[in-house]
Scaffold this motif. Sequence first.
Motif, PDB file in Angstrom:
ATOM      1  N   CYS A  88      -7.914-129.282 -33.853  1.00  0.00           N
ATOM      2  CA  CYS A  88      -8.469-128.923 -32.551  1.00  0.00           C
ATOM      3  C   CYS A  88      -7.518-127.949 -31.877  1.00  0.00           C
ATOM      4  O   CYS A  88      -6.295-128.137 -31.923  1.00  0.00           O
ATOM      5  CB  CYS A  88      -8.661-130.171 -31.691  1.00  0.00           C
ATOM      6  SG  CYS A  88      -9.457-129.873 -30.090  1.00  0.00           S
ATOM      7  N   ILE A  89      -8.069-126.903 -31.262  1.00  0.00           N
ATOM      8  CA  ILE A  89      -7.273-125.945 -30.504  1.00  0.00           C
ATOM      9  C   ILE A  89      -7.614-126.086 -29.030  1.00  0.00           C
ATOM     10  O   ILE A  89      -8.784-126.077 -28.650  1.00  0.00           O
ATOM     11  CB  ILE A  89      -7.487-124.504 -31.016  1.00  0.00           C
ATOM     12  CG1 ILE A  89      -6.608-123.527 -30.230  1.00  0.00           C
ATOM     13  CG2 ILE A  89      -8.953-124.101 -30.969  1.00  0.00           C
ATOM     14  CD1 ILE A  89      -6.559-122.134 -30.842  1.00  0.00           C
ATOM     15  N   SER A  90      -6.606-126.235 -28.198  1.00  0.00           N
ATOM     16  CA  SER A  90      -6.804-126.470 -26.780  1.00  0.00           C
ATOM     17  C   SER A  90      -7.110-125.176 -26.040  1.00  0.00           C
ATOM     18  O   SER A  90      -7.023-124.077 -26.590  1.00  0.00           O
ATOM     19  CB  SER A  90      -5.564-127.136 -26.183  1.00  0.00           C
ATOM     20  OG  SER A  90      -4.502-126.206 -26.084  1.00  0.00           O
ATOM     21  N   SER A  91      -7.467-125.316 -24.767  1.00  0.00           N
ATOM     22  CA  SER A  91      -7.695-124.139 -23.931  1.00  0.00           C
ATOM     23  C   SER A  91      -6.436-123.296 -23.787  1.00  0.00           C
ATOM     24  O   SER A  91      -6.528-122.093 -23.540  1.00  0.00           O
ATOM     25  CB  SER A  91      -8.221-124.558 -22.554  1.00  0.00           C
ATOM     26  OG  SER A  91      -7.293-125.392 -21.879  1.00  0.00           O
ATOM     27  N   GLY A  92      -5.270-123.917 -23.945  1.00  0.00           N
ATOM     28  CA  GLY A  92      -4.005-123.209 -23.914  1.00  0.00           C
ATOM     29  C   GLY A  92      -3.537-122.727 -25.271  1.00  0.00           C
ATOM     30  O   GLY A  92      -2.405-122.261 -25.399  1.00  0.00           O
ATOM     31  N   ALA A  93      -4.390-122.867 -26.297  1.00  0.00           N
ATOM     32  CA  ALA A  93      -4.152-122.373 -27.661  1.00  0.00           C
ATOM     33  C   ALA A  93      -3.145-123.209 -28.442  1.00  0.00           C
ATOM     34  O   ALA A  93      -2.645-122.758 -29.472  1.00  0.00           O
ATOM     35  CB  ALA A  93      -3.743-120.903 -27.653  1.00  0.00           C
ATOM     36  N   ALA A  94      -2.850-124.408 -27.974  1.00  0.00           N
ATOM     37  CA  ALA A  94      -2.053-125.340 -28.763  1.00  0.00           C
ATOM     38  C   ALA A  94      -2.957-126.053 -29.764  1.00  0.00           C
ATOM     39  O   ALA A  94      -4.069-126.458 -29.427  1.00  0.00           O
ATOM     40  CB  ALA A  94      -1.368-126.354 -27.863  1.00  0.00           C
ATOM     41  N   THR A  95      -2.484-126.219 -30.992  1.00  0.00           N
ATOM     42  CA  THR A  95      -3.297-126.785 -32.065  1.00  0.00           C
ATOM     43  C   THR A  95      -2.793-128.163 -32.461  1.00  0.00           C
ATOM     44  O   THR A  95      -1.588-128.367 -32.634  1.00  0.00           O
ATOM     45  CB  THR A  95      -3.297-125.872 -33.299  1.00  0.00           C
ATOM     46  OG1 THR A  95      -3.871-124.610 -32.953  1.00  0.00           O
ATOM     47  CG2 THR A  95      -4.123-126.492 -34.428  1.00  0.00           C
ATOM     48  N   THR A  96      -3.722-129.103 -32.618  1.00  0.00           N
ATOM     49  CA  THR A  96      -3.446-130.422 -33.158  1.00  0.00           C
ATOM     50  C   THR A  96      -4.140-130.546 -34.500  1.00  0.00           C
ATOM     51  O   THR A  96      -5.346-130.323 -34.597  1.00  0.00           O
ATOM     52  CB  THR A  96      -3.941-131.528 -32.213  1.00  0.00           C
ATOM     53  OG1 THR A  96      -3.283-131.413 -30.951  1.00  0.00           O
ATOM     54  CG2 THR A  96      -3.650-132.905 -32.804  1.00  0.00           C
ATOM     55  N   VAL A  97      -3.394-130.887 -35.539  1.00  0.00           N
ATOM     56  CA  VAL A  97      -3.945-131.050 -36.875  1.00  0.00           C
ATOM     57  C   VAL A  97      -4.127-132.530 -37.153  1.00  0.00           C
ATOM     58  O   VAL A  97      -3.183-133.318 -37.015  1.00  0.00           O
ATOM     59  CB  VAL A  97      -3.036-130.411 -37.940  1.00  0.00           C
ATOM     60  CG1 VAL A  97      -3.634-130.603 -39.330  1.00  0.00           C
ATOM     61  CG2 VAL A  97      -2.840-128.935 -37.652  1.00  0.00           C
ATOM     62  N   TYR A  98      -5.339-132.933 -37.556  1.00  0.00           N
ATOM     63  CA  TYR A  98      -5.657-134.332 -37.795  1.00  0.00           C
ATOM     64  C   TYR A  98      -5.692-134.691 -39.277  1.00  0.00           C
ATOM     65  O   TYR A  98      -5.397-135.840 -39.629  1.00  0.00           O
ATOM     66  CB  TYR A  98      -7.017-134.678 -37.177  1.00  0.00           C
ATOM     67  CG  TYR A  98      -7.073-134.464 -35.689  1.00  0.00           C
ATOM     68  CD1 TYR A  98      -6.484-135.365 -34.812  1.00  0.00           C
ATOM     69  CD2 TYR A  98      -7.731-133.359 -35.157  1.00  0.00           C
ATOM     70  CE1 TYR A  98      -6.538-135.162 -33.452  1.00  0.00           C
ATOM     71  CE2 TYR A  98      -7.791-133.149 -33.800  1.00  0.00           C
ATOM     72  CZ  TYR A  98      -7.193-134.058 -32.944  1.00  0.00           C
ATOM     73  OH  TYR A  98      -7.254-133.857 -31.589  1.00  0.00           O
ATOM     74  N   ALA A  99      -6.059-133.759 -40.122  1.00  0.00           N
ATOM     75  CA  ALA A  99      -6.243-134.033 -41.541  1.00  0.00           C
ATOM     76  C   ALA A  99      -5.038-133.568 -42.345  1.00  0.00           C
ATOM     77  O   ALA A  99      -4.713-132.383 -42.364  1.00  0.00           O
ATOM     78  CB  ALA A  99      -7.506-133.357 -42.062  1.00  0.00           C
ATOM     79  N   ASP A 100      -4.386-134.520 -43.036  1.00  0.00           N
ATOM     80  CA  ASP A 100      -3.239-134.173 -43.870  1.00  0.00           C
ATOM     81  C   ASP A 100      -3.611-133.187 -44.973  1.00  0.00           C
ATOM     82  O   ASP A 100      -2.776-132.395 -45.412  1.00  0.00           O
ATOM     83  CB  ASP A 100      -2.640-135.434 -44.492  1.00  0.00           C
ATOM     84  CG  ASP A 100      -1.944-136.312 -43.473  1.00  0.00           C
ATOM     85  OD1 ASP A 100      -1.752-137.513 -43.762  1.00  0.00           O
ATOM     86  OD2 ASP A 100      -1.574-135.811 -42.395  1.00  0.00           O
ATOM     87  N   SER A 101      -4.863-133.227 -45.399  1.00  0.00           N
ATOM     88  CA  SER A 101      -5.294-132.391 -46.508  1.00  0.00           C
ATOM     89  C   SER A 101      -5.265-130.899 -46.190  1.00  0.00           C
ATOM     90  O   SER A 101      -5.260-130.077 -47.109  1.00  0.00           O
ATOM     91  CB  SER A 101      -6.706-132.796 -46.955  1.00  0.00           C
ATOM     92  OG  SER A 101      -7.633-132.650 -45.897  1.00  0.00           O
ATOM     93  N   VAL A 102      -5.258-130.534 -44.912  1.00  0.00           N
ATOM     94  CA  VAL A 102      -5.277-129.117 -44.537  1.00  0.00           C
ATOM     95  C   VAL A 102      -3.994-128.672 -43.849  1.00  0.00           C
ATOM     96  O   VAL A 102      -3.860-127.479 -43.522  1.00  0.00           O
ATOM     97  CB  VAL A 102      -6.492-128.776 -43.652  1.00  0.00           C
ATOM     98  CG1 VAL A 102      -7.785-129.200 -44.338  1.00  0.00           C
ATOM     99  CG2 VAL A 102      -6.374-129.420 -42.276  1.00  0.00           C
ATOM    100  N   LYS A 103      -3.055-129.555 -43.634  1.00  0.00           N
ATOM    101  CA  LYS A 103      -1.794-129.183 -42.996  1.00  0.00           C
ATOM    102  C   LYS A 103      -1.063-128.134 -43.828  1.00  0.00           C
ATOM    103  O   LYS A 103      -0.944-128.265 -45.042  1.00  0.00           O
ATOM    104  CB  LYS A 103      -0.901-130.408 -42.808  1.00  0.00           C
ATOM    105  CG  LYS A 103      -1.341-131.332 -41.701  1.00  0.00           C
ATOM    106  CD  LYS A 103      -0.366-132.485 -41.518  1.00  0.00           C
ATOM    107  CE  LYS A 103      -0.789-133.386 -40.377  1.00  0.00           C
ATOM    108  NZ  LYS A 103       0.142-134.534 -40.205  1.00  0.00           N
ATOM    109  N   GLY A 104      -0.584-127.095 -43.158  1.00  0.00           N
ATOM    110  CA  GLY A 104       0.109-126.018 -43.838  1.00  0.00           C
ATOM    111  C   GLY A 104      -0.796-124.995 -44.465  1.00  0.00           C
ATOM    112  O   GLY A 104      -0.308-123.964 -44.949  1.00  0.00           O
TER     113      GLY A 104
END
Length: 121
Positions: A50-66
Motif C-alpha cells: 500500500c502506498i500512502s497519500s504521502g508516498a510512503a509504502t508498506t509491504v505486506y507480502a514477503d513474496s514481493v519484498k525487494g
Amino acid sequence: QVQLVESGGALVQPGGSLRLSCAASGFRLDYYGIGWFRQAPGKERERLLCISSGAATTVYADSVKGRFTSSRDNAKNTVYLQMNSLKPEDTAVYFCATGSSGCRGSAFGSWGQGTQVTVSS
C-alpha cells in the motif's frame, strides 16, 4: 463517477519486468492511500503493498519484498506498481483499490477491474 483503471499487464518471461498503472477518474487520487492486490485462479486474493497519500509504502507480502515497489505521479492522477525479477508464481490478475483508512486498516473501497499479468517462458 469514481473509477480506477489498471493497465500495463502483459505476457512476460521469467526474470523480466513490468510497470502497472492505476489511473483515477472522478476524484483526486493523491488524497488516498492505494493498495495493490492480486488473485491467481483458484487462490484467495492477496494483499501486496500500500502506498500512502504521502508516498510512503508498506509491504505486506514477503513474496514481493525487494522486487515490487509502488510510486505515484500526482500530476497524472496515477499510481504505479513496478515489478522486477518476475517469477511464474507472480501470474495473476492485479488490482488497485482506495484505502478506506489510508494504509492503516484492511478496508478498501473503490476497486479497479484488474489487469492480467502472465509470467511464462
